[in-house]
Each structure stands twice: as C-alpha cells, then as structure tokens.
Design an enzyme around this catalytic site. Sequence first.
Site, PDB file in Angstrom:
ATOM      1  N   ASP A   1      32.405 -11.495  12.983  1.00  0.00           N
ATOM      2  CA  ASP A   1      32.844 -12.500  13.606  1.00  0.00           C
ATOM      3  C   ASP A   1      31.559 -13.188  14.114  1.00  0.00           C
ATOM      4  O   ASP A   1      30.696 -12.866  14.454  1.00  0.00           O
ATOM      5  CB  ASP A   1      33.533 -12.071  14.849  1.00  0.00           C
TER       6      ASP A   1
ATOM      7  N   TYR B   1      26.847 -19.844  17.584  1.00  0.00           N
ATOM      8  CA  TYR B   1      25.870 -18.628  17.816  1.00  0.00           C
ATOM      9  C   TYR B   1      24.657 -18.730  17.189  1.00  0.00           C
ATOM     10  O   TYR B   1      23.802 -17.943  17.590  1.00  0.00           O
ATOM     11  CB  TYR B   1      26.734 -17.303  17.215  1.00  0.00           C
TER      12      TYR B   1
ATOM     13  N   LYS C   1      33.736 -20.218  13.255  1.00  0.00           N
ATOM     14  CA  LYS C   1      34.429 -21.019  14.214  1.00  0.00           C
ATOM     15  C   LYS C   1      33.785 -22.664  14.390  1.00  0.00           C
ATOM     16  O   LYS C   1      32.653 -22.832  14.316  1.00  0.00           O
ATOM     17  CB  LYS C   1      34.529 -20.716  15.616  1.00  0.00           C
TER      18      LYS C   1
ATOM     19  N   HIS D   1      37.298 -23.229  18.110  1.00  0.00           N
ATOM     20  CA  HIS D   1      36.560 -22.214  18.954  1.00  0.00           C
ATOM     21  C   HIS D   1      37.261 -22.323  20.452  1.00  0.00           C
ATOM     22  O   HIS D   1      37.606 -21.452  20.974  1.00  0.00           O
ATOM     23  CB  HIS D   1      35.105 -22.458  19.143  1.00  0.00           C
TER      24      HIS D   1
ATOM     25  N   LEU E   1      35.427  -5.285  25.538  1.00  0.00           N
ATOM     26  CA  LEU E   1      34.825  -4.196  26.708  1.00  0.00           C
ATOM     27  C   LEU E   1      34.588  -5.031  27.888  1.00  0.00           C
ATOM     28  O   LEU E   1      33.858  -4.524  28.614  1.00  0.00           O
ATOM     29  CB  LEU E   1      33.649  -3.610  25.963  1.00  0.00           C
TER      30      LEU E   1
ATOM     31  N   LYS F   1      30.797  -6.150  20.092  1.00  0.00           N
ATOM     32  CA  LYS F   1      29.407  -6.516  19.940  1.00  0.00           C
ATOM     33  C   LYS F   1      28.741  -5.227  20.384  1.00  0.00           C
ATOM     34  O   LYS F   1      28.657  -4.725  21.470  1.00  0.00           O
ATOM     35  CB  LYS F   1      28.963  -7.506  20.364  1.00  0.00           C
TER      36      LYS F   1
ATOM     37  N   ARG G   1      25.918   2.857  18.730  1.00  0.00           N
ATOM     38  CA  ARG G   1      27.021   2.275  19.509  1.00  0.00           C
ATOM     39  C   ARG G   1      27.926   1.597  18.607  1.00  0.00           C
ATOM     40  O   ARG G   1      29.214   1.448  18.679  1.00  0.00           O
ATOM     41  CB  ARG G   1      26.741   0.997  20.543  1.00  0.00           C
TER      42      ARG G   1
ATOM     43  N   ASN H   1      31.710   2.693  18.754  1.00  0.00           N
ATOM     44  CA  ASN H   1      32.828   1.874  18.727  1.00  0.00           C
ATOM     45  C   ASN H   1      33.953   1.856  17.544  1.00  0.00           C
ATOM     46  O   ASN H   1      35.106   1.385  17.962  1.00  0.00           O
ATOM     47  CB  ASN H   1      32.588   0.478  18.986  1.00  0.00           C
TER      48      ASN H   1
HETATM   49  P1  NDP Z   1      31.808  -7.027  24.300  1.00  0.00           P
HETATM   50  O1  NDP Z   1      33.070  -6.682  25.331  1.00  0.00           O
HETATM   51  O2  NDP Z   1      31.804  -6.598  23.020  1.00  0.00           O
HETATM   52  O3  NDP Z   1      30.717  -6.227  25.391  1.00  0.00           O
HETATM   53  C1  NDP Z   1      29.428  -6.063  24.379  1.00  0.00           C
HETATM   54  C2  NDP Z   1      28.628  -5.793  25.529  1.00  0.00           C
HETATM   55  O4  NDP Z   1      28.915  -4.147  25.697  1.00  0.00           O
HETATM   56  C3  NDP Z   1      27.101  -5.560  25.001  1.00  0.00           C
HETATM   57  O5  NDP Z   1      26.142  -5.702  26.365  1.00  0.00           O
HETATM   58  C4  NDP Z   1      26.951  -4.106  24.531  1.00  0.00           C
HETATM   59  O6  NDP Z   1      25.487  -3.699  24.790  1.00  0.00           O
HETATM   60  C5  NDP Z   1      27.817  -3.369  25.311  1.00  0.00           C
HETATM   61  N1  NDP Z   1      28.489  -2.276  24.597  1.00  0.00           N
HETATM   62  C6  NDP Z   1      28.725  -2.406  23.272  1.00  0.00           C
HETATM   63  N2  NDP Z   1      29.139  -1.035  22.953  1.00  0.00           N
HETATM   64  C7  NDP Z   1      29.040  -0.218  23.913  1.00  0.00           C
HETATM   65  C8  NDP Z   1      28.943   1.288  24.029  1.00  0.00           C
HETATM   66  N3  NDP Z   1      29.715   1.963  23.107  1.00  0.00           N
HETATM   67  N4  NDP Z   1      28.590   2.002  25.087  1.00  0.00           N
HETATM   68  C9  NDP Z   1      28.138   1.041  26.044  1.00  0.00           C
HETATM   69  N5  NDP Z   1      27.818  -0.505  25.974  1.00  0.00           N
HETATM   70  C10 NDP Z   1      28.238  -0.839  25.006  1.00  0.00           C
HETATM   71  O7  NDP Z   1      31.506  -8.656  24.621  1.00  0.00           O
HETATM   72  P2  NDP Z   1      31.145  -9.841  23.737  1.00  0.00           P
HETATM   73  O8  NDP Z   1      31.186 -10.937  24.837  1.00  0.00           O
HETATM   74  O9  NDP Z   1      29.815  -9.585  22.818  1.00  0.00           O
HETATM   75  O10 NDP Z   1      32.434 -10.062  22.712  1.00  0.00           O
HETATM   76  C11 NDP Z   1      32.497  -9.446  21.631  1.00  0.00           C
HETATM   77  C12 NDP Z   1      32.637 -10.433  20.540  1.00  0.00           C
HETATM   78  O11 NDP Z   1      33.642 -11.357  20.726  1.00  0.00           O
HETATM   79  C13 NDP Z   1      31.367 -11.594  20.472  1.00  0.00           C
HETATM   80  O12 NDP Z   1      30.275 -10.770  19.947  1.00  0.00           O
HETATM   81  C14 NDP Z   1      31.919 -12.547  19.590  1.00  0.00           C
HETATM   82  O13 NDP Z   1      31.790 -12.330  18.393  1.00  0.00           O
HETATM   83  C15 NDP Z   1      33.227 -12.633  20.141  1.00  0.00           C
HETATM   84  N6  NDP Z   1      33.447 -13.765  21.281  1.00  0.00           N
HETATM   85  C16 NDP Z   1      34.506 -14.757  21.107  1.00  0.00           C
HETATM   86  C17 NDP Z   1      34.418 -15.804  22.212  1.00  0.00           C
HETATM   87  C18 NDP Z   1      35.420 -16.788  21.950  1.00  0.00           C
HETATM   88  O14 NDP Z   1      35.284 -17.790  22.510  1.00  0.00           O
HETATM   89  N7  NDP Z   1      35.939 -16.880  20.802  1.00  0.00           N
HETATM   90  C19 NDP Z   1      33.885 -15.693  23.263  1.00  0.00           C
HETATM   91  C20 NDP Z   1      32.876 -14.496  23.640  1.00  0.00           C
HETATM   92  C21 NDP Z   1      32.882 -13.536  22.471  1.00  0.00           C
HETATM   93  P3  NDP Z   1      24.442  -3.680  23.536  1.00  0.00           P
HETATM   94  O15 NDP Z   1      24.531  -5.136  22.822  1.00  0.00           O
HETATM   95  O16 NDP Z   1      23.012  -3.985  24.297  1.00  0.00           O
HETATM   96  O17 NDP Z   1      24.563  -2.693  22.650  1.00  0.00           O
END
Ligand code: NDP
Length: 278
Positions: free
Chosen positions: A46, A51, A80, A113, A195, A235, A241, A245
């Site tokens: 995604d 981004y 998007k 988006h 998450l 992400k 990780r 996941n």
């Molecule tokens: P997530 O809910 O996926 O959380 C990501 C965070 O959780 C990061 O800080 C990551 O840390 C941490 N994390 C991930 N896996 C683990 C694990 N197994 N244990 C502990 N911590 C973990 O949030 P996002 O906001 O990134 O959302 C995911 C995706 O959704 C985005 O990347 C994007 O592609 C999409 N998105 C779409 C939006 C929209 O408007 N359409 C808006 C926001 C997001 P670390 O990176 O340090 O590993």
Amino acid sequence: MEPAPKLTLNNGVHMDQMGFGTYKVPAPDAASLVVDALKTGYRHLDTAALYGNEEGVGEGLRTFTEGTNTVRDEIFLTSKVWNTDQGYDSTLRAFDASMSRLGLDVLDLYLIHWPCPERGLFVETYRAMEELYRGGRIRAIGVSNFQPDHLRTLLDAADVVPAVNQVELHPWLQQRELAALHEELGIRTVAWSPLGRGAVLADPVITSLAADLGVSPAQVILRWQMEQGNVAIPKASSPERMAENLDVFSFELSPAQRDAIAGLDRNQRSGSHPDTVN
Ligand code: NDP
C-alpha cells in the site's frame, strides 16, 4: 512464510488479506523495505502519491520480481490520488505521474485518498478513475476515508461500485456501522492503522489476551482483523516485525476473546476525521 489468504473483490480481482503499509517509510528506505516485505511473504503493498515513496516502492517490487520466480501479477499494489489532485483532468495527470514514479504499466488498485467534502470533487475524480479502469490501466478502483454519506453520494453518480473503502479501523475504532454498509454494498473494508499506529498494542485487554494465547499484542489485533473479514495493511520497520504481523494464521480467537475485543470500541481515532480533511 506463506502469503496471506486472498479475498475476492466485487469485480473478481483477488487481493491478499494482509498487506504491507508504507506511510512514513522514508523514500530512501522504501525499496529495501519493500524487498524485505516481499521476501517475508507479503504480496500486497500500500502506497500513495502523498507518501513520497512511490519510486522506491516500484523499485523494490521490480528488484524482487527480477531476482525470484514471483511475477508482477502475483503482487497487488495500491496507490491513491492526493486531495490537491482531485478533479477529472488532474486525476488523469496524477495517475500518470504515479505510474511513472512506480515504473509500472498497470496498477492493481487506485483510491481517492480522502473525500474532501468541501472541495466537492470526488464524483469527478472517480469518473476519471472509472475511465482508467475501463481502459485497463487499473484492475480495481475504490475510495478511502469515505463516510456513509460520501459513499451514498458517490454511488448515486457512479457506474462502478468501489471495490474497497480503506478506513482507519482498530479495536478502539471498530467502525461497525460503516462495515455493515460495506457488507450491504459489496465493498471490502481495508483497515488502515490496523494497530492504531502502535498505541492499541499497550491496551491491557490486548496484552492480557496475548499472554493467554502465547502470541504478541500485534498478532492478537491482526488476527482479530482477519476474523472480522477486514483487509489489514500494517506498517513495520524490521523484517522481524513484518514476519510477526503476517504470522496470524495458525491460531484463533475464542468467542469470549472476540467479545473482549468488541468491548474496546471507543470511537478513538489516531488520525483525522474524514469530514475535517479538505
Ligand atoms: P499501524 O497501525 O500499521 O502501526 C504502525 C506502527 O506500529 C509503527 O510505529 C510500527 O513500528 C508499529 N508496529 C508494527 N508492527 C509492530 C509489532 N509487531 N510490534 C510492535 N510494534 C509494531 O499504522 P500506520 O498508520 O502505519 O497504518 C498502516 C498503513 O495504513 C500505512 O502505512 C499506510 O499504508 C496506510 N494508511 C492509510 C491512510 C489513509 O488515509 N488511507 C492513513 C494512514 C495510514 P515500526 O515502524 O517502528 O516497526
């Protein structure tokens, strides 16, 4: 690791139920992180024009397919159109710009988006996407952050029912009304911030379920997402990780554990409310 199960979209196209999200992945890291995700077993990526990492995502995809038996068609890629590019002609231009950054001919899924209700352009934007879809440049089209009223306005005008609505969804924001509407309309729910941007991992109900099940808090939440029938796009920044996941297909939540998570819903967002983004 085995790739995630595939779900079928309303036009027959398949999409892996677990994808890899790339928001906040810095452009210079994107290619190698995407290669790591694909090596781990993800077959769904995604990204978005916003981004700033489409070039790296496309490069990672090509590097991986050139070095393995996996072909481009086995990887599902979403991008998007950004808010300031909404409108018929500007969407066509934005799509071409994304494809040139990605270095690809066909995109699997293109989304609006945000609805940006004050701009009043999402119907026109979608018309351009329908045109690209009919021309074979995109395999499926959809929306993101659409509330029920935005979906209804769009459906009154559109020929193609959106394949997905990608919305913020996690145990603190379960979006039950929207998910029920998606079910009725044949639209897949894709959970962004599955998450809760990491915040929900520390919820005491989640940590206690994780201890009972002998899995991690992230696995509890992502297993719940899968059992709800959602697509999730977590992400992560490390291969460990990423693997954790994706590894949620060898255990189940009991009805009581599902109820405990249902009880966490508190309408708490980690991101913006769709009515306020314009
Ligand atoms: P997530 O809910 O996926 O959380 C990501 C965070 O959780 C990061 O800080 C990551 O840390 C941490 N994390 C991930 N896996 C683990 C694990 N197994 N244990 C502990 N911590 C973990 O949030 P996002 O906001 O990134 O959302 C995911 C995706 O959704 C985005 O990347 C994007 O592609 C999409 N998105 C779409 C939006 C929209 O408007 N359409 C808006 C926001 C997001 P670390 O990176 O340090 O590993």
